[in-house]
Design a protein around this motif. Structure first.
Motif, PDB file in Angstrom:
ATOM      1  N   ASP A  34       0.794  -1.223   0.000  1.00 51.97           N
ATOM      2  CA  ASP A  34       0.000   0.000   0.000  1.00 51.97           C
ATOM      3  C   ASP A  34       0.830   1.280   0.000  1.00 51.97           C
ATOM      4  N   GLY A  35       2.107   1.193   0.181  1.00 51.50           N
ATOM      5  CA  GLY A  35       2.951   2.387   0.197  1.00 51.50           C
ATOM      6  C   GLY A  35       3.988   2.345  -0.904  1.00 51.50           C
ATOM      7  N   PHE A  36       5.038   1.617  -0.641  1.00 49.45           N
ATOM      8  CA  PHE A  36       6.195   1.557  -1.518  1.00 49.45           C
ATOM      9  C   PHE A  36       5.824   1.130  -2.944  1.00 49.45           C
ATOM     10  N   ALA A  37       5.104   0.022  -3.089  1.00 47.97           N
ATOM     11  CA  ALA A  37       4.768  -0.485  -4.424  1.00 47.97           C
ATOM     12  C   ALA A  37       3.858   0.482  -5.179  1.00 47.97           C
ATOM     13  N   GLN A  38       2.933   1.127  -4.481  1.00 46.89           N
ATOM     14  CA  GLN A  38       2.046   2.092  -5.121  1.00 46.89           C
ATOM     15  C   GLN A  38       2.835   3.300  -5.634  1.00 46.89           C
ATOM     16  N   GLN A  39       3.788   3.750  -4.837  1.00 44.80           N
ATOM     17  CA  GLN A  39       4.605   4.897  -5.245  1.00 44.80           C
ATOM     18  C   GLN A  39       5.454   4.547  -6.460  1.00 44.80           C
ATOM     19  N   LEU A  40       6.051   3.359  -6.464  1.00 43.08           N
ATOM     20  CA  LEU A  40       6.850   2.942  -7.623  1.00 43.08           C
ATOM     21  C   LEU A  40       5.980   2.797  -8.871  1.00 43.08           C
ATOM     22  N   THR A  41       4.799   2.228  -8.713  1.00 44.19           N
ATOM     23  CA  THR A  41       3.890   2.065  -9.847  1.00 44.19           C
ATOM     24  C   THR A  41       3.472   3.425 -10.399  1.00 44.19           C
ATOM     25  N   GLY A  42       3.146   4.356  -9.504  1.00 44.60           N
ATOM     26  CA  GLY A  42       2.783   5.706  -9.938  1.00 44.60           C
ATOM     27  C   GLY A  42       3.916   6.388 -10.682  1.00 44.60           C
ATOM     28  N   ALA A  43       5.143   6.216 -10.168  1.00 44.27           N
ATOM     29  CA  ALA A  43       6.303   6.816 -10.834  1.00 44.27           C
ATOM     30  C   ALA A  43       6.498   6.199 -12.218  1.00 44.27           C
ATOM     31  N   LEU A  44       6.343   4.886 -12.326  1.00 46.56           N
ATOM     32  CA  LEU A  44       6.489   4.212 -13.617  1.00 46.56           C
ATOM     33  C   LEU A  44       5.464   4.744 -14.622  1.00 46.56           C
TER      34      LEU A  44
ATOM     35  N   ASP B  15       8.723  15.575 -13.254  1.00 46.46           N
ATOM     36  CA  ASP B  15       8.947  16.065 -11.891  1.00 46.46           C
ATOM     37  C   ASP B  15       8.049  15.334 -10.890  1.00 46.46           C
ATOM     38  N   SER B  16       6.827  15.062 -11.288  1.00 42.98           N
ATOM     39  CA  SER B  16       5.905  14.324 -10.427  1.00 42.98           C
ATOM     40  C   SER B  16       6.418  12.909 -10.171  1.00 42.98           C
ATOM     41  N   ALA B  17       6.967  12.280 -11.205  1.00 41.09           N
ATOM     42  CA  ALA B  17       7.541  10.933 -11.054  1.00 41.09           C
ATOM     43  C   ALA B  17       8.737  10.976 -10.110  1.00 41.09           C
ATOM     44  N   ALA B  18       9.568  12.007 -10.234  1.00 45.24           N
ATOM     45  CA  ALA B  18      10.732  12.137  -9.353  1.00 45.24           C
ATOM     46  C   ALA B  18      10.299  12.299  -7.897  1.00 45.24           C
ATOM     47  N   GLN B  19       9.235  13.062  -7.662  1.00 45.29           N
ATOM     48  CA  GLN B  19       8.724  13.218  -6.296  1.00 45.29           C
ATOM     49  C   GLN B  19       8.234  11.891  -5.731  1.00 45.29           C
ATOM     50  N   LEU B  20       7.539  11.104  -6.549  1.00 43.25           N
ATOM     51  CA  LEU B  20       7.079   9.787  -6.098  1.00 43.25           C
ATOM     52  C   LEU B  20       8.258   8.877  -5.770  1.00 43.25           C
TER      53      LEU B  20
ATOM     54  N   ARG C 229       9.607   9.857  -2.416  1.00 44.99           N
ATOM     55  CA  ARG C 229       8.750   9.330  -1.336  1.00 44.99           C
ATOM     56  C   ARG C 229       8.954   7.833  -1.167  1.00 44.99           C
ATOM     57  N   ALA C 230       9.158   7.116  -2.273  1.00 39.02           N
ATOM     58  CA  ALA C 230       9.401   5.671  -2.192  1.00 39.02           C
ATOM     59  C   ALA C 230      10.716   5.394  -1.462  1.00 39.02           C
ATOM     60  N   ILE C 231      11.718   6.201  -1.707  1.00 40.76           N
ATOM     61  CA  ILE C 231      12.997   6.046  -1.003  1.00 40.76           C
ATOM     62  C   ILE C 231      12.806   6.303   0.482  1.00 40.76           C
ATOM     63  N   ASP C 232      12.069   7.360   0.833  1.00 43.39           N
ATOM     64  CA  ASP C 232      11.786   7.644   2.245  1.00 43.39           C
ATOM     65  C   ASP C 232      11.026   6.489   2.890  1.00 43.39           C
ATOM     66  N   GLU C 233      10.051   5.951   2.171  1.00 42.00           N
ATOM     67  CA  GLU C 233       9.265   4.825   2.683  1.00 42.00           C
ATOM     68  C   GLU C 233      10.148   3.604   2.883  1.00 42.00           C
ATOM     69  N   THR C 234      11.076   3.366   1.963  1.00 41.24           N
ATOM     70  CA  THR C 234      12.000   2.247   2.093  1.00 41.24           C
ATOM     71  C   THR C 234      12.845   2.398   3.348  1.00 41.24           C
ATOM     72  N   ARG C 235      13.351   3.586   3.584  1.00 44.48           N
ATOM     73  CA  ARG C 235      14.148   3.825   4.795  1.00 44.48           C
ATOM     74  C   ARG C 235      13.321   3.604   6.048  1.00 44.48           C
ATOM     75  N   ARG C 236      12.060   4.068   6.028  1.00 46.82           N
ATOM     76  CA  ARG C 236      11.186   3.878   7.187  1.00 46.82           C
ATOM     77  C   ARG C 236      10.924   2.394   7.429  1.00 46.82           C
ATOM     78  N   LEU C 237      10.663   1.644   6.357  1.00 49.82           N
ATOM     79  CA  LEU C 237      10.422   0.211   6.504  1.00 49.82           C
ATOM     80  C   LEU C 237      11.650  -0.514   7.026  1.00 49.82           C
ATOM     81  N   ILE C 238      12.812  -0.152   6.528  1.00 47.24           N
ATOM     82  CA  ILE C 238      14.052  -0.790   6.988  1.00 47.24           C
ATOM     83  C   ILE C 238      14.284  -0.487   8.454  1.00 47.24           C
ATOM     84  N   SER C 239      14.072   0.756   8.860  1.00 49.38           N
ATOM     85  CA  SER C 239      14.291   1.090  10.266  1.00 49.38           C
ATOM     86  C   SER C 239      13.265   0.390  11.151  1.00 49.38           C
TER      87      SER C 239
END
Length: 178
Positions: free
Chosen positions: A8-18, A40-45, A48-58
């Motif tokens: 619901d987070g990371f995969a959705q953001q990657l799909t939106g960016a794609l 630019d919108s894809a870059a923002q997504l 956010r996906a990178i931030d979400e990845t860091r949050r999940l890892i932590s």
């Protein structure tokens, strides 16, 4: 839990960016200015996906070394929820700060972490109270919120539940303890 957050987070953001990057390629020929907005919108997504990845890892490991006080690790967890605008969370540790084995401390941390996450995500409560106490050879974790609750009879048969306190609703607060 982690699978839910990835889906619901990371995969959705990657799909939106794609999708936006695919749209960029198609739009660039017709309208370069609009295409760069899509880029630019894809870059923002992706950011956010990178931030979400860091949050999940932590979230996979306690943010504070378990060599330090367990209390500090839970306090940091509470701080993380509060800084994101979460509910007021109180934490009581009943005991003299005795240490447990690292695997047990990690398990306790995970239970507290998941209980707080569930209360924040589902209860819509302004307040959560977490208490941890040793009772003889048992460790008691009690997590209460003052949220919307649920009716056990209405649960889906496919849902996974962890047995907790026999009461699902309490007058002063609903328990999510284990």
């Amino acid at each position: 839990m982690i699978a839910y957050e990835i889906h619901d987070g990371f995969a959705q953001q990657l799909t939106g960016a794609l999708f936006r990057l695919q749209g960029f390629r198609e739009t660039f020929v017709r309208n370069p200015a609009e295409a760069w907005k899509t880029f630019d919108s894809a870059a923002q997504l992706l950011c956010r996906a990178i931030d979400e990845t860091r949050r999940l890892i932590s979230g996979l490991r306690p943010p504070i070394s378990m060599n330090r006080a367990f209390f500090e690790a839970v306090q940091y967890l509470i701080y993380e929820h509060r800084k994101d605008g979460g509910p007021e969370i109180e934490f009581d540790l009943d005991g003299n700060g005795e240490r447990f084995s690292p695997p047990l401390e990690n398990a306790i941390f995970r239970i507290v972490q998941e209980s707080i996450n569930n209360a924040c995500r589902h209860s819509r409560s302004d307040k959560i109270h977490v208490s941890l106490a040793r009772r003889g050879d048992r460790i008691c974790i009690d997590v209460r919120d003052w949220g919307i609750g649920f009716e056990p009879s209405a649960r889906r048969r496919t849902a996974v539940w962890i047995a907790g306190h026999p009461r699902t609703r309490a007058a002063a607060g609903r328990r999510r303890g284990y």
